[in-house]
Design a protein around this motif. Structure first.
Motif, PDB file in Angstrom:
ATOM      1  N   GLN A   2       0.531  -0.973   0.000  1.00 53.21           N
ATOM      2  CA  GLN A   2      -0.399   0.294  -0.297  1.00 53.21           C
ATOM      3  C   GLN A   2       0.695   1.463   0.108  1.00 53.21           C
ATOM      4  O   GLN A   2       0.400   2.039  -1.013  1.00 53.21           O
ATOM      5  N   ASP A   3       2.004   1.193   0.920  1.00 56.36           N
ATOM      6  CA  ASP A   3       2.773   2.576   1.049  1.00 56.36           C
ATOM      7  C   ASP A   3       3.497   2.868  -0.276  1.00 56.36           C
ATOM      8  O   ASP A   3       3.802   3.696  -0.517  1.00 56.36           O
ATOM      9  N   TYR A   4       4.074   1.746  -0.737  1.00 53.41           N
ATOM     10  CA  TYR A   4       5.135   1.347  -1.348  1.00 53.41           C
ATOM     11  C   TYR A   4       4.265   1.812  -3.436  1.00 53.41           C
ATOM     12  O   TYR A   4       4.634   3.086  -3.638  1.00 53.41           O
ATOM     13  N   LEU A   5       3.374   1.474  -3.252  1.00 55.64           N
ATOM     14  CA  LEU A   5       2.667   1.768  -4.548  1.00 55.64           C
ATOM     15  C   LEU A   5       1.960   2.925  -4.490  1.00 55.64           C
ATOM     16  O   LEU A   5       2.017   4.047  -4.954  1.00 55.64           O
ATOM     17  N   SER A   6       1.041   3.896  -2.985  1.00 55.24           N
ATOM     18  CA  SER A   6       1.190   5.193  -3.131  1.00 55.24           C
ATOM     19  C   SER A   6       2.116   6.408  -3.547  1.00 55.24           C
ATOM     20  O   SER A   6       2.326   7.021  -3.773  1.00 55.24           O
ATOM     21  N   LYS A   8       4.863   5.488  -5.307  1.00 53.09           N
ATOM     22  CA  LYS A   8       5.270   5.387  -6.684  1.00 53.09           C
ATOM     23  C   LYS A   8       3.990   6.456  -7.293  1.00 53.09           C
ATOM     24  O   LYS A   8       4.709   7.110  -8.564  1.00 53.09           O
ATOM     25  N   ILE A   9       3.049   5.763  -7.681  1.00 56.28           N
ATOM     26  CA  ILE A   9       2.339   6.468  -7.611  1.00 56.28           C
ATOM     27  C   ILE A   9       2.309   8.415  -7.498  1.00 56.28           C
ATOM     28  O   ILE A   9       2.079   8.598  -8.744  1.00 56.28           O
ATOM     29  N   ARG A  10       2.582   8.643  -6.055  1.00 57.35           N
ATOM     30  CA  ARG A  10       2.185   9.909  -6.000  1.00 57.35           C
ATOM     31  C   ARG A  10       3.618  10.715  -6.947  1.00 57.35           C
ATOM     32  O   ARG A  10       3.920  12.253  -7.058  1.00 57.35           O
ATOM     33  N   LYS A  11       5.192   9.851  -7.470  1.00 57.10           N
ATOM     34  CA  LYS A  11       6.057  10.151  -7.746  1.00 57.10           C
ATOM     35  C   LYS A  11       6.092  10.500  -9.231  1.00 57.10           C
ATOM     36  O   LYS A  11       6.369  11.253 -10.246  1.00 57.10           O
ATOM     37  N   SER A  12       4.814   9.657  -9.629  1.00 60.19           N
ATOM     38  CA  SER A  12       4.821   9.431 -11.636  1.00 60.19           C
ATOM     39  C   SER A  12       3.161  10.448 -11.508  1.00 60.19           C
ATOM     40  O   SER A  12       4.032  11.601 -13.243  1.00 60.19           O
ATOM     41  N   ALA A  13       3.312  10.659 -10.873  1.00 58.57           N
ATOM     42  CA  ALA A  13       2.133  12.395 -11.411  1.00 58.57           C
ATOM     43  C   ALA A  13       3.268  13.824 -10.972  1.00 58.57           C
ATOM     44  O   ALA A  13       2.553  14.692 -12.265  1.00 58.57           O
ATOM     45  N   LEU A  72      -8.269   1.713 -12.043  1.00 58.44           N
ATOM     46  CA  LEU A  72      -7.463   2.413 -13.968  1.00 58.44           C
ATOM     47  C   LEU A  72      -7.185   3.799 -13.791  1.00 58.44           C
ATOM     48  O   LEU A  72      -5.872   4.001 -14.041  1.00 58.44           O
ATOM     49  N   GLY A  73      -7.540   4.520 -12.476  1.00 60.14           N
ATOM     50  CA  GLY A  73      -6.885   5.796 -12.344  1.00 60.14           C
ATOM     51  C   GLY A  73      -5.798   6.066 -12.070  1.00 60.14           C
ATOM     52  O   GLY A  73      -4.227   6.430 -12.238  1.00 60.14           O
ATOM     53  N   PRO A  74      -5.044   5.030 -11.138  1.00 54.64           N
ATOM     54  CA  PRO A  74      -4.077   4.793 -10.242  1.00 54.64           C
ATOM     55  C   PRO A  74      -3.059   4.416 -11.578  1.00 54.64           C
ATOM     56  O   PRO A  74      -1.925   4.223 -11.595  1.00 54.64           O
ATOM     57  N   LEU A  75      -3.326   2.929 -12.325  1.00 47.27           N
ATOM     58  CA  LEU A  75      -2.603   2.524 -13.053  1.00 47.27           C
ATOM     59  C   LEU A  75      -2.252   3.649 -14.168  1.00 47.27           C
ATOM     60  O   LEU A  75      -1.200   3.384 -14.306  1.00 47.27           O
TER      61      LEU A  75
END
Length: 116
Positions: A2-6, A8-13, A72-75
């Motif tokens: 959960q934390d790892y992907l959160s 990663k998603i913030r960084k990708s944004a 789909l949004g986070p993906l």
């Protein structure tokens, strides 16, 4: 996970997007990231709350779509530059033994990248 992907998603944004990640609806639906296969897929779990039920006791179609959009949004943020969903089509087909859900296809932003 959960934390790892959160993170990663913030960084990708990217910085200074003004986006709230994860969004309020993801938190309200109690979404939980289970698995990310780099560049391929994201698995998210959402509890089926009693308040989400239709009169037959199944998860209401709009809530299924919200869960799909919250996956789909986070993906999309992990795969593409920040974008929005411009097209989603969901078809439900009634069957005697319950509800059958057909695949959903989303078309994202200006890049016209396809996710299905």
């Amino acid at each position: 996970m959960q934390d790892y992907l959160s993170v990663k998603i913030r960084k990708s944004a990217g910085p200074n997007t003004g986006m709230e990640l994860p969004p309020k609806i993801f938190k309200a639906m109690e979404g939980e990231f289970l698995e990310y296969v780099e560049g391929q897929s994201l698995t998210v779990r959402f509890p089926v709350k009693e308040s989400y039920s239709n009169p037959f006791g199944f998860m209401q179609g709009g809530m299924i779509m919200a869960a799909m959009d919250n996956t789909l949004g986070p993906l999309s943020l992990l795969l593409l530059p920040p974008s929005i969903t411009t097209y989603v089509n969901q078809v439900y087909q009634a069957r005697q033994n319950g509800l059958r859900i057909h695949p959903c296809h989303g078309l994202y932003g200006e890049n016209n990248a396809h996710a299905g």
